[in-house]
Scaffold this active site. Structure first.
Site, PDB file in Angstrom:
ATOM      1  N   GLY A   1       4.759  -0.389   2.975  1.00  0.00           N
ATOM      2  CA  GLY A   1       4.076   0.116   2.838  1.00  0.00           C
ATOM      3  C   GLY A   1       4.779   1.550   2.301  1.00  0.00           C
ATOM      4  O   GLY A   1       6.024   0.926   3.577  1.00  0.00           O
TER       5      GLY A   1
ATOM      6  N   HIS B   1       1.031  -1.243   0.618  1.00  0.00           N
ATOM      7  CA  HIS B   1       0.212  -0.039  -0.236  1.00  0.00           C
ATOM      8  C   HIS B   1       0.664   1.415  -0.037  1.00  0.00           C
ATOM      9  O   HIS B   1       1.688   1.181   0.358  1.00  0.00           O
ATOM     10  CB  HIS B   1      -1.058   0.491   1.525  1.00  0.00           C
ATOM     11  CG  HIS B   1      -0.369  -0.409   2.232  1.00  0.00           C
ATOM     12  ND1 HIS B   1       0.309   1.318   2.911  1.00  0.00           N
ATOM     13  CD2 HIS B   1       0.179  -1.411   3.035  1.00  0.00           C
ATOM     14  CE1 HIS B   1       1.106   0.806   4.326  1.00  0.00           C
ATOM     15  NE2 HIS B   1       1.097  -0.857   4.439  1.00  0.00           N
ATOM     16  N   ASP B   2       0.109   2.736  -0.899  1.00  0.00           N
ATOM     17  CA  ASP B   2       0.666   3.522  -1.099  1.00  0.00           C
ATOM     18  C   ASP B   2       2.614   4.046  -1.541  1.00  0.00           C
ATOM     19  O   ASP B   2       2.776   4.437  -1.257  1.00  0.00           O
ATOM     20  CB  ASP B   2       0.651   3.751   0.443  1.00  0.00           C
ATOM     21  CG  ASP B   2      -0.500   4.499   0.588  1.00  0.00           C
ATOM     22  OD1 ASP B   2      -1.145   5.191   0.836  1.00  0.00           O
ATOM     23  OD2 ASP B   2      -1.298   3.385   2.182  1.00  0.00           O
TER      24      ASP B   2
END
Length: 271
Positions: free
Chosen positions: A145, A127-128
């Protein structure tokens, strides 16, 4: 209501949920699933047995191989089902078993991948993360992440990258390396813990960077990492010496930028 271009070919054993947007000449192979909020741009080819889900946009002419799961919810402990995105650029190749997660609200809400990237089998983009163009993630590479990867970086098989780490443009990460700290542009890192081993001269040469420029970047590298004082203070002190060399200046500015992680060096982790 789905929007499916007339030239798209959806296998009868594939599932395309209502609401998906399917561009011209898209191919969705058997036993694949495309979620209701997915956008597949023109020419995307999902071979078979793959899942594209979430609020995900896949760029033109990407190719997704079997068992890939693209756009799944993040594995963050703070995941609460918020709307977040995964945006993939054009002409990326996503091989078997690759996983890419959507962003989180706390991390900006988006995971982004640039154009012309290659993701080999079982690599993971968490994520991200923010990835540039022409990046290669070899088999079993793991990005935690919030990782940032610059254009043309190459990550060799089985390496693991700590969350919030930055990897600069045209860096090279050796196989099975542990990337715990930021890696400068053009840097070459190997080992566990990862040790900066100099510059990716081969990659720089292949990218068409002139020999004289490579020598300047090497001199800047030596001035930063071999002089007394901290790496960041050394880089800041010599910035004006390299205003005529954008590549060396890129290294200096990377080091001086704010970051959650320290800078990888030739000495970090050595006894």
């Amino acid at each position: 209501m789905s929007s499916i271009a007339s030239s798209a070919r959806i296998h009868p054993l594939a599932v395309v949920e209502d609401g998906a947007v399917i561009g011209e000449n898209v191919v969705v192979g058997p036993f694949s699933r495309v979620g209701s909020r997915v956008v597949l741009k023109d020419g995307v080819h999902i071979i078979s047995n793959a899942v594209v889900d979430g609020f995900t946009e896949v760029g033109a002419d990407c190719r997704i191989h079997p068992m890939a799961v693209i756009g799944g919810v993040s594995q963050s402990l703070h995941e609460a089902g918020e709307d977040s995105k995964l945006v993939i650029g054009a002409r990326c190749t996503i091989r078997e078993g690759v996983t890419m997660n959507s962003g989180t609200v706390g991390g900006g809400g988006i995971t982004s991948v640039g154009d012309d990237c290659l993701f080999l089998a079982n690599s993971h983009v968490a994520h991200d993360c923010r990835l540039g163009n022409n990046i290669i993630l070899s088999n079993n590479v793991m990005l935690a992440g919030h990782v940032i990867v610059g254009d043309r970086a190459i990550l060799s098989g089985g390496c693991a990258v700590h969350q919030f780490t930055r990897i600069g443009r045209q860096a090279f990460i050796g196989g099975l390396s542990a990337v715990n700290y930021d890696v400068i542009p053009y840097g070459m890192l190997n080992g566990n813990p990862g040790i900066l081993g100099g510059l990716n001269v081969v990659g720089m040469t292949r990218a068409g960077i002139e020999r004289a420029v490579i020598h300047k970047v090497r001199r800047a590298y030596k001035d930063i990492f071999e002089a007394e004082g901290s790496v960041r203070s050394n880089a800041a002190a010599l910035r004006n010496d390299y205003l005529d060399c954008p590549e060396a200046l890129e290294v200096v500015d990377f080091i001086c930028a704010e970051s959650d992680r320290a800078i990888s060096s030739p000495y970090r982790g050595k006894a």
